[in-house]
Write an enzyme that holds these catalytic residues in place. Structure first.
Site, mmCIF file in Angstrom:
data_model
loop_
_atom_site.group_PDB
_atom_site.id
_atom_site.type_symbol
_atom_site.label_atom_id
_atom_site.label_comp_id
_atom_site.label_asym_id
_atom_site.label_seq_id
_atom_site.Cartn_x
_atom_site.Cartn_y
_atom_site.Cartn_z
ATOM 1 N N VAL A 120 1.189 -1.400 0.350
ATOM 2 C CA VAL A 120 0.046 -0.251 -0.403
ATOM 3 C C VAL A 120 1.172 1.015 -0.030
ATOM 4 O O VAL A 120 1.538 1.630 0.916
ATOM 5 C CB VAL A 120 -0.825 -0.215 0.912
ATOM 6 C CG1 VAL A 120 -1.650 1.238 1.637
ATOM 7 C CG2 VAL A 120 -1.820 -1.448 1.639
ATOM 8 N N CYS A 121 0.623 2.483 -1.156
ATOM 9 C CA CYS A 121 1.565 3.615 -1.114
ATOM 10 C C CYS A 121 1.348 4.166 0.138
ATOM 11 O O CYS A 121 -0.220 4.218 0.255
ATOM 12 C CB CYS A 121 0.809 4.357 -1.851
ATOM 13 S SG CYS A 121 1.930 5.886 -2.505
ATOM 14 N N VAL A 122 2.912 4.375 0.708
ATOM 15 C CA VAL A 122 2.515 4.706 1.946
ATOM 16 C C VAL A 122 1.421 6.580 2.435
ATOM 17 O O VAL A 122 0.536 7.082 3.092
ATOM 18 C CB VAL A 122 2.888 4.683 3.479
ATOM 19 C CG1 VAL A 122 4.908 6.170 1.912
ATOM 20 C CG2 VAL A 122 3.077 5.482 4.486
ATOM 21 N N ALA A 146 -2.283 6.445 1.332
ATOM 22 C CA ALA A 146 -2.809 5.552 1.979
ATOM 23 C C ALA A 146 -2.779 6.184 3.653
ATOM 24 O O ALA A 146 -4.355 7.094 4.351
ATOM 25 C CB ALA A 146 -2.252 4.429 2.819
#
Lengths: 126, 132
Positions: free
Chosen positions: B83-85, B88
């Protein structure tokens, strides 16, 4: 039709297709391009369709409490994104000129757009 | 199983689970690819796609439980759910490190927060990209 630019090394294409502020796509495509060059990938960045609205220099994004996409885009060459194109047919449709732009953007025809994408290792569309 | 050369796929999911069918399509693609002998290097959640990773999703009883499907897929086939930090945390999908208190975390294993570069490193590794 002018010749295609020489793209000898493997490259990915990032197409940015949305106007700058109605969605986060313009910002997200820009961040993707920077991440890709960060690990040494060669990125070809192309403004397609409504995406050419991002190239309007006079956008006053502070009126909607947003940082200017144009200013961020103008920093692309500093982050090794130097192959930047815009779809001529979209520029024509929306009466947008590349003359005022402070960084190098080359117009390409729809046929050239297809050729560039066909030779890319990956194509991402935002 | 068909006689095809195994391919490594990387998926990028960009839409939230209940606003579009992208997540359903991605899950179906993963299942079909694995069934045919291919592999999934990683599923990367970007833009609104990060909502797929929220453990707080509560679908209606007659809707597909996308979150559980992702978890099952990852555990069964050891697929990385990245998940792209940045995307997100903007949307309130955070792990224990980023949450104001650890108990507020809604991003837990098998989902993992990574930077966008992790996605491009996988692409550099001869993966075929599927963007949904």
């Amino acid at each position: 039709m002018s010749d295609l630019p020489v793209l000898q090394n493997p490259y990915i294409v990032i197409q940015t297709t949305q106007a700058p502020y109605s969605t986060s796509d313009a910002t997200d495509s820009l961040e993707a391009a920077l991440a890709a060059t960060n690990i040494g990938m060669q990125v070809v960045y192309i403004f397609v369709g409504d995406g050419v609205y991002q190239l309007l220099k006079a956008q006053q994004s502070t009126l909607i409490s947003h940082k200017s996409i144009y200013k961020k885009l103008s920093a692309l060459p500093m982050f090794d994104v130097e192959l930047i194109f815009a779809q001529t047919s979209a520029l024509t449709t929306y009466h947008i000129s590349l003359n005022d732009i402070s960084f190098a953007v080359s117009p390409i025809s729809d046929a050239q757009l297809v050729q560039i994408c066909a030779k890319a290792t990956q194509v991402l569309v935002f | 199983m068909t006689n095809t050369i195994p391919t490594r796929f990387t998926l990028m999911v960009t839409k939230s689970p209940f606003d579009a069918r992208n997540a359903h399509s991605a899950l179906s693609f993963c299942a079909a690819a694995i069934e045919q002998g291919h592999s999934i290097t990683q599923v990367f959640f970007y833009q609104k796609g990060v909502h797929n990773a929220s453990s707080l999703l509560q679908p209606n009883a007659d809707e597909l439980d996308v979150y559980s499907k992702w978890c099952d897929l990852a555990k069964k086939h050891a697929i990385n759910l990245n998940v792209c930090v940045t995307a997100a945390s903007r949307r309130g999908v955070v792990d224990a490190q980023l949450a104001p208190e650890p108990n507020y975390a809604n991003l837990v294993w098998p989902f993992t927060q990574v930077g966008l570069t992790a996605y491009f490193e996988a692409l550099n590794n001869n993966s075929v990209n599927i963007q949904l």
